[in-house]
Design a protein around this motif. Structure first.
Motif, mmCIF file in Angstrom:
data_model
loop_
_atom_site.group_PDB
_atom_site.id
_atom_site.type_symbol
_atom_site.label_atom_id
_atom_site.label_comp_id
_atom_site.label_asym_id
_atom_site.label_seq_id
_atom_site.Cartn_x
_atom_site.Cartn_y
_atom_site.Cartn_z
ATOM 1 N N SER A 250 68.091 -41.514 42.304
ATOM 2 C CA SER A 250 67.735 -40.703 43.466
ATOM 3 C C SER A 250 68.994 -40.134 44.109
ATOM 4 C CB SER A 250 66.950 -41.544 44.476
ATOM 5 O OG SER A 250 67.710 -42.655 44.886
ATOM 6 N N ALA A 251 68.789 -39.120 44.937
ATOM 7 C CA ALA A 251 69.896 -38.478 45.638
ATOM 8 C C ALA A 251 69.468 -38.179 47.071
ATOM 9 C CB ALA A 251 70.296 -37.193 44.931
ATOM 10 N N GLU A 252 70.448 -38.188 47.945
ATOM 11 C CA GLU A 252 70.204 -37.952 49.370
ATOM 12 C C GLU A 252 71.273 -36.982 49.877
ATOM 13 O OE1 GLU A 252 70.973 -40.659 53.325
ATOM 14 O OE2 GLU A 252 70.390 -41.630 51.461
ATOM 15 N N HIS B 106 71.538 -44.549 43.234
ATOM 16 C CA HIS B 106 71.313 -43.645 44.357
ATOM 17 C C HIS B 106 72.647 -43.020 44.740
ATOM 18 C CE1 HIS B 106 69.417 -42.061 47.963
ATOM 19 N NE2 HIS B 106 70.490 -42.463 48.646
ATOM 20 N N ILE B 107 72.661 -41.703 44.954
ATOM 21 C CA ILE B 107 73.877 -41.037 45.402
ATOM 22 C C ILE B 107 73.628 -40.346 46.732
ATOM 23 C CG2 ILE B 107 74.787 -40.687 43.082
ATOM 24 C CD1 ILE B 107 74.043 -37.718 43.386
ATOM 25 N N GLY C 52 77.663 -43.673 46.462
ATOM 26 C CA GLY C 52 76.528 -44.129 45.683
ATOM 27 C C GLY C 52 76.506 -45.625 45.523
ATOM 28 N N TYR C 53 75.379 -46.108 45.050
ATOM 29 C CA TYR C 53 75.244 -47.507 44.716
ATOM 30 C C TYR C 53 74.226 -47.626 43.584
ATOM 31 C CZ TYR C 53 71.129 -47.266 47.751
ATOM 32 O OH TYR C 53 69.948 -46.904 48.335
ATOM 33 N N GLY C 54 74.286 -48.734 42.893
ATOM 34 C CA GLY C 54 73.363 -48.905 41.786
ATOM 35 C C GLY C 54 73.230 -50.346 41.365
#
Length: 167
Positions: free
Chosen positions: A118-120, A83-84, A130-132
């Motif tokens: 995903s992106a926000e 997710h970023i 980000g995290y993953g």
């Protein structure tokens, strides 16, 4: 298993290599405790001739591509979840770029059922965080035969020697 979390300029993460999904054989946490020490290898870096390495790799390019196609069936994606949070400072530009990112991610996420990227948008200034959480299963015993076939070719051995000599 590879987990990471980036917030601002701080990056934290962990790489774990497990056998049979339970026995930990290697763990690398970053940033490590000695990241503030300068690397001695950077000072001793030699100039590498890219053209020379390219000439060595050219005859075995087909073999390397065949090897990569062969080993992709031996690697299984268990989970890729990233997710970023993205922002550029301008509301309009952030909206434009996040729309492009979402359309690209819609295509990428359809490639594999275990893939979730995903992106926000962030409208609070320039941000890229980000995290993953990623897991990939590799079957090393199934890699032995294709690797031996690859290394048994003279052109590949010349490439390996050239890369080692360039160091």
């Amino acid at each position: 298993m590879f987990e990471y979390n980036k917030k601002g300029s701080e990056v934290k993460g962990c790489l774990k290599i497990l056998i049979l999904k339970k026995i930990k054989i290697y763990t690398l946490d970053f940033p490590s405790q000695n990241d503030n020490e300068p690397d001695k290898e950077d000072k001793d870096e030699k100039n590498r001739d890219v053209k020379e390495l390219y000439e060595l790799a050219k005859p075995c390019l087909k073999d390397l591509l065949d090897y990569l196609k062969n080993i992709t069936s031996k690697i299984k994606i268990a989970k890729i979840n990233n997710h970023i949070v993205f922002g550029v400072g301008s509301f309009a530009d952030t909206g434009k770029y996040i729309g492009i990112i979402w359309s690209v991610l819609a295509v990428i996420n359809s490639f594999h059922e275990k893939l979730e990227i995903s992106a926000e948008p962030s409208f609070n200034g320039a941000v890229l965080d980000g995290y993953g959480d990623n897991e990939v299963e590799i079957y090393p015993l199934k890699l032995i035969i294709p690797t031996i076939k690859l290394i048994s070719k003279k052109e590949v051995r010349n490439l390996i020697r050239g890369v080692i000599d360039a160091r």
